[in-house]
Design a protein around this motif. Sequence first.
Motif, mmCIF file in Angstrom:
data_model
loop_
_atom_site.group_PDB
_atom_site.id
_atom_site.type_symbol
_atom_site.label_atom_id
_atom_site.label_comp_id
_atom_site.label_asym_id
_atom_site.label_seq_id
_atom_site.Cartn_x
_atom_site.Cartn_y
_atom_site.Cartn_z
ATOM 1 N N ILE A 16 -7.817 -1.562 -1.362
ATOM 2 C CA ILE A 16 -6.745 -2.497 -1.040
ATOM 3 C C ILE A 16 -6.812 -2.670 0.885
ATOM 4 C CG2 ILE A 16 -4.768 -2.452 -0.188
ATOM 5 C CD1 ILE A 16 -3.708 -1.047 -2.118
ATOM 6 N N LEU A 17 -7.432 -1.686 1.878
ATOM 7 C CA LEU A 17 -7.974 -2.426 3.233
ATOM 8 C C LEU A 17 -8.656 -3.397 2.972
ATOM 9 C CD1 LEU A 17 -7.998 -1.482 6.118
ATOM 10 C CD2 LEU A 17 -9.359 0.553 5.465
ATOM 11 N N GLU A 18 -9.765 -3.134 2.067
ATOM 12 C CA GLU A 18 -10.783 -4.533 2.547
ATOM 13 C C GLU A 18 -10.200 -5.839 2.126
ATOM 14 O OE1 GLU A 18 -14.075 -5.920 2.717
ATOM 15 O OE2 GLU A 18 -14.068 -3.780 3.156
ATOM 16 N N LYS A 19 -9.566 -5.693 0.998
ATOM 17 C CA LYS A 19 -8.859 -7.418 0.731
ATOM 18 C C LYS A 19 -8.443 -6.988 2.101
ATOM 19 C CE LYS A 19 -5.671 -9.447 -2.659
ATOM 20 N NZ LYS A 19 -4.540 -9.228 -3.541
ATOM 21 N N PHE A 20 -7.168 -6.566 2.875
ATOM 22 C CA PHE A 20 -6.738 -6.901 3.842
ATOM 23 C C PHE A 20 -7.495 -7.106 5.382
ATOM 24 C CE2 PHE A 20 -3.752 -5.750 7.987
ATOM 25 C CZ PHE A 20 -2.899 -6.896 7.483
ATOM 26 N N ILE A 21 -8.347 -6.758 5.071
ATOM 27 C CA ILE A 21 -9.260 -7.363 6.133
ATOM 28 C C ILE A 21 -10.370 -7.921 6.033
ATOM 29 C CG2 ILE A 21 -12.002 -6.384 7.341
ATOM 30 C CD1 ILE A 21 -11.306 -2.908 6.210
ATOM 31 N N GLN A 22 -10.763 -8.001 4.762
ATOM 32 C CA GLN A 22 -10.950 -10.276 4.620
ATOM 33 C C GLN A 22 -9.933 -10.624 4.972
ATOM 34 O OE1 GLN A 22 -14.380 -10.237 4.256
ATOM 35 N NE2 GLN A 22 -14.814 -8.195 4.821
ATOM 36 N N TRP A 51 0.740 -1.559 0.417
ATOM 37 C CA TRP A 51 0.105 0.543 0.108
ATOM 38 C C TRP A 51 0.837 1.187 -0.302
ATOM 39 C CZ3 TRP A 51 -4.654 0.811 4.202
ATOM 40 C CH2 TRP A 51 -4.978 1.831 3.519
ATOM 41 N N ASP A 52 1.160 1.795 -1.188
ATOM 42 C CA ASP A 52 1.868 3.000 -1.277
ATOM 43 C C ASP A 52 1.577 3.848 -2.372
ATOM 44 O OD1 ASP A 52 2.788 1.518 -3.646
ATOM 45 O OD2 ASP A 52 4.930 1.314 -2.741
ATOM 46 N N PHE A 53 2.951 4.630 -2.934
ATOM 47 C CA PHE A 53 1.956 5.536 -3.990
ATOM 48 C C PHE A 53 1.826 5.142 -5.634
ATOM 49 C CE2 PHE A 53 2.870 8.893 -7.224
ATOM 50 C CZ PHE A 53 1.910 9.538 -6.337
ATOM 51 N N ASP A 54 2.703 4.604 -5.280
ATOM 52 C CA ASP A 54 2.364 3.477 -6.940
ATOM 53 C C ASP A 54 1.312 2.755 -6.687
ATOM 54 O OD1 ASP A 54 5.152 4.636 -6.999
ATOM 55 O OD2 ASP A 54 5.832 3.485 -6.533
ATOM 56 N N VAL A 55 1.009 2.313 -6.568
ATOM 57 C CA VAL A 55 -0.464 1.595 -6.004
ATOM 58 C C VAL A 55 -1.722 2.231 -5.807
ATOM 59 C CG1 VAL A 55 1.726 -0.945 -5.294
ATOM 60 C CG2 VAL A 55 -0.284 0.501 -4.081
ATOM 61 N N THR A 56 -1.624 2.813 -5.648
ATOM 62 C CA THR A 56 -3.106 3.994 -4.961
ATOM 63 C C THR A 56 -3.342 4.871 -6.177
ATOM 64 O OG1 THR A 56 -1.959 5.158 -2.986
ATOM 65 C CG2 THR A 56 -2.681 2.758 -2.395
ATOM 66 N N ARG A 57 -2.924 4.746 -7.348
ATOM 67 C CA ARG A 57 -3.720 6.326 -7.733
ATOM 68 C C ARG A 57 -4.696 5.520 -8.726
ATOM 69 N NH1 ARG A 57 2.224 7.343 -11.338
ATOM 70 N NH2 ARG A 57 3.668 6.796 -9.894
ATOM 71 N N GLY A 58 -5.569 4.635 -8.504
ATOM 72 C CA GLY A 58 -6.967 4.511 -8.925
ATOM 73 C C GLY A 58 -7.688 5.197 -8.381
ATOM 74 N N LYS A 59 -8.967 4.914 -8.705
ATOM 75 C CA LYS A 59 -9.817 5.621 -7.852
ATOM 76 C C LYS A 59 -10.581 4.204 -6.860
ATOM 77 C CE LYS A 59 -14.981 7.664 -8.798
ATOM 78 N NZ LYS A 59 -15.861 7.842 -9.663
ATOM 79 N N GLU A 60 -10.487 4.819 -5.702
ATOM 80 C CA GLU A 60 -11.117 4.253 -5.018
ATOM 81 C C GLU A 60 -9.806 2.611 -4.858
ATOM 82 O OE1 GLU A 60 -15.383 2.849 -6.237
ATOM 83 O OE2 GLU A 60 -15.603 4.557 -5.582
#
Length: 258
Positions: A63-69, A49-58
């Motif tokens: 990422i957070l939901e994937k980790f929570i699940q 979870w960093d700048f390079d992988v969070t450029r897309g909308k939502e």
Amino acid sequence: MCHHCNRRDRIPSKCPTCGSARIRYFGTGTEKVEDEIRNLFPGARPLRWDFDVTRGKESHEAILEKFIQHQADILVGTQMIAKGLDLPLVTLVGVISADTSLNLPDFRSGERTFQLLTQVAGRAGRSILGGRVILQTYAPEHYAVRAASRHDYAAFFEREIAFRREQGYPPYNRLVRLVFTHSNEQRAQEGANAMRRLLLTRLAQRGLPALDLIGPAPAFFHRVRGEYRYQLLVRDRTHTRCCRTSPSRSAGAWTWTR
């Protein structure tokens, strides 16, 4: 690639200043950490979870939901994962190069380091499972690091406020930062120097010896999105309010763009 000025360059094999081949990486990026985790724990499922992988909308929410699940076991990220996440199943937090922010040219560097380490440590042990935090640092004796490792705000505050008092920083004095930006570095520097000369003249005319100037000097970061930045600090030594029960206020900031 620099995420601030967008400069791109090849990785140097020699120092561009002295030509020495004794050059190597300092610190560890999130991609490198992810690779090391895969080598050390082949059965684990890391998630970055960093700048390079969070450029897309939502992308943050995904990422957070994937980790929570529980579709991943280890979350690797930058400072953006330090705040506000309630993850009861997380029982271990590790911080690499925990002292990096201590070396920034800002009188609040100790305060920001303490805040960040305290916040990221709070991601572990948020349930009856308990938790553990491991800090990797080159400055284990620094009071901000030691206080954060114990969640001891009072101990940090006493050392930090003594430093602010000795150096004349807020909350004991007012501090204003003037930032000059321009696409041409020389123009930005000239603008800052011109303002310094003007302020020195006005201070002398009005008889204000309690005001002093620091700089101009290259701002941090020196270049952002193609704009060079120079800063000039104005310090008011007539503001002597004592602060012993609350953290200091941040310095004010004004920006001129030509």
